[in-house]
Design an enzyme around this catalytic site. Structure first.
Site, PDB file in Angstrom:
ATOM      1  N   LYS A  36      46.855  38.303  44.571  1.00 30.53           N
ATOM      2  CA  LYS A  36      46.441  38.780  43.246  1.00 30.53           C
ATOM      3  C   LYS A  36      46.583  40.297  43.261  1.00 30.53           C
ATOM      4  CE  LYS A  36      43.235  35.045  43.646  1.00 30.53           C
ATOM      5  NZ  LYS A  36      42.136  34.714  44.565  1.00 30.53           N
ATOM      6  N   TRP A  68      33.497  31.943  45.007  1.00 35.59           N
ATOM      7  CA  TRP A  68      34.008  32.605  46.219  1.00 35.59           C
ATOM      8  C   TRP A  68      32.881  33.255  46.999  1.00 35.59           C
ATOM      9  CZ3 TRP A  68      38.219  30.488  47.356  1.00 35.59           C
ATOM     10  CH2 TRP A  68      39.204  30.219  46.397  1.00 35.59           C
ATOM     11  N   ASP A 122      34.500  41.598  49.105  1.00 28.07           N
ATOM     12  CA  ASP A 122      35.690  40.800  48.815  1.00 28.07           C
ATOM     13  C   ASP A 122      36.289  41.354  47.522  1.00 28.07           C
ATOM     14  OD1 ASP A 122      37.574  38.945  48.034  1.00 28.07           O
ATOM     15  OD2 ASP A 122      36.233  37.204  48.087  1.00 28.07           O
TER      16      ASP A 122
HETATM   17  C1  LIG Z   1      41.418  33.918  45.310  1.00 28.42           C
HETATM   18  C2  LIG Z   1      40.158  34.452  45.862  1.00 28.42           C
HETATM   19  C3  LIG Z   1      39.709  34.103  47.149  1.00 28.42           C
HETATM   20  C4  LIG Z   1      40.438  33.109  48.037  1.00 28.42           C
HETATM   21  O1  LIG Z   1      41.532  33.682  48.576  1.00 28.42           O
HETATM   22  P1  LIG Z   1      42.442  32.876  49.638  1.00 28.42           P
HETATM   23  O2  LIG Z   1      43.414  33.932  50.025  1.00 28.42           O
HETATM   24  O3  LIG Z   1      43.041  31.724  48.917  1.00 28.42           O
HETATM   25  O4  LIG Z   1      41.574  32.451  50.740  1.00 28.42           O
HETATM   26  C5  LIG Z   1      38.550  34.685  47.610  1.00 28.42           C
HETATM   27  N1  LIG Z   1      37.850  35.552  46.856  1.00 28.42           N
HETATM   28  C6  LIG Z   1      38.245  35.895  45.625  1.00 28.42           C
HETATM   29  C7  LIG Z   1      37.434  36.857  44.825  1.00 28.42           C
HETATM   30  C8  LIG Z   1      39.407  35.357  45.086  1.00 28.42           C
HETATM   31  O5  LIG Z   1      39.801  35.693  43.850  1.00 28.42           O
END
Ligand SMILES: *Cc1c(COP(=O)(O)O)cnc(C)c1O
Length: 356
Positions: free
Chosen positions: A192, A101, A168
């Site tokens: 999540k 990511w 993020d």
């Molecule tokens: C799941 C995840 C993403 C991607 O998220 P989307 O909403 O599917 O774009 C980005 N960064 C992290 C750390 C993730 O766990």
């Protein structure tokens, strides 16, 4: 009975939330309309949006001067929105490469302007968090990923820098206390820990916006979303509603400190088993282990079929590892009960009692 759901995302949410959400699909707040068929400009939904935003602020203790936004496009669109809003055309951004990511986030910035990777753990398939690196002076911002969902690593100490801190937090927001004032921009896909897919949470310090020399397309401009209270266009109504319910659940449970303690207990239970059970080994560096995503391997691959049959029979779902790591990944988000972790640990013990 519901399964012990270890899915990495979308993931387990509280059963009470599912119940309330399903009621609202049929009849929202007793108004004889579904949450799915009312205007986002209705009094009822404006209240939902306001409540969801105020719960985020309350639960995370967001200081004054930050906007809480609910956007769309997932964390993946934030990869692009961040440089659009913060990276000057002749400026530079610094990225910490701790996984797939993080790398995707870097890629979007590098496509738009000048971005540099300051440190990477790709040399060991991202099984640790780089430390002791320097963030160059004068960069427009520093970007990191607090929890690496795929590799099971988590940043425990964020670096100190004069640059804007962008993070993020998709897979560990609301799982533990964070000092929001140390960050200038935080984003997280909802699926999540917060709610169903569809909404993206952004917490941004107002004063950092509007400073770049870029033309920002409206849908990518944080200031436009902030000014229109996340209703510049139709927001993901249902996802925001369920996020609001999840935040109410979290608050009623005792808030973030209680949640953090529960998450530490669950992680300790599983990591202790991984470390003491002769058949298993963890893949992440000990000091960087994630409390949310626990990655581990069977030392003897020939036991795979037997183990898989056993955990399936125990009503466990979603622990197959990501293809880039292999083995197993147990994602233990907020709504996963400690009993679910105990069930997995019992299966691991049973396998050891037969083979160790
Ligand atoms: C799941 C995840 C993403 C991607 O998220 P989307 O909403 O599917 O774009 C980005 N960064 C992290 C750390 C993730 O766990």
């Amino acid at each position: 009975m519901a399964k012990h759901n270890y899915s990495a995302g979308p993931c387990v949410l509280p059963q009470e939330v599912f119940k309330r959400a399903s009621e609202a699909v049929l009849n929202f707040n007793g108004i004889d309309l579904s949450i799915l068929e009312i205007s986002h400009r209705s009094k009822e939904f404006i209240e939902v949006m306001a409540k969801a935003q105020s719960l985020v602020k309350e639960v995370l203790e967001v200081p004054e001067g930050y906007s809480v936004l609910f956007l769309q496009g997932g964390a993946s669109l934030e990869f692009l929105m961040v440089p659009f809003n913060l990276l000057n055309t002749n400026g530079k951004a610094a990225y910490l490469d701790t996984g797939a990511w993080a790398k995707k986030a870097y890629k979007e910035a590098a496509a738009l302007g000048n971005a540099e990777v300051v440190a990477s753990s790709s040399d060991k398939n991202y099984n640790y968090i780089p430390k002791g690196y320097t963030i160059p002076e004068g960069v427009d911002y520093f970007h990191c990923t607090s929890n690496n969902t795929i590799y099971g690593t988590q940043i425990k100490d964020f670096p100190k820098t004069d640059a804007l801190m962008v993070c993020d937090m998709s897979s560990d927001i609301f799982s533990k206390k964070v000092d929001i004032s140390k960050f200038d921009l935080i984003y997280a896909g909802a699926q999540k820990n917060l709610g169903p897919a569809g909404a993206t949470l952004v917490i941004v310090k107002d004063e950092i916006l509007g400073k770049t020399d870029r033309q920002i397309p409206s849908m990518l401009d944080y200031r436009i979303h902030a000014k229109s209270d996340s209703m510049f266009n139709t927001p993901p109504v249902f996802s925001i509603y369920v996020a609001m319910l999840t935040l109410e659940w979290l608050k009623d449970l005792g808030g973030i400190e209680v949640m953090e303690k529960m998450n530490e207990d669950k992680a300790a239970l599983l990591y202790n088993e991984i470390d003491s059970n002769p058949l298993f080994e963890g893949t992440a560096a000990l000091e960087d282990r994630s409390l949310m995503n626990v990655t581990f391997l069977l030392k003897d691959e020939s036991l795979k079929d037997e183990f898989d049959t056993m955990w399936n029979a125990a009503n466990i779902s979603g622990i197959k590892g990501h293809r880039s790591v292999g083995g197993y990944r147990a994602s233990m988000y907020n709504a996963l009960a400690k009993e679910s972790v105990q069930t997995l640990v019992d299966v691991m013990k049973e396998l050891a009692s037969k083979h160790a």
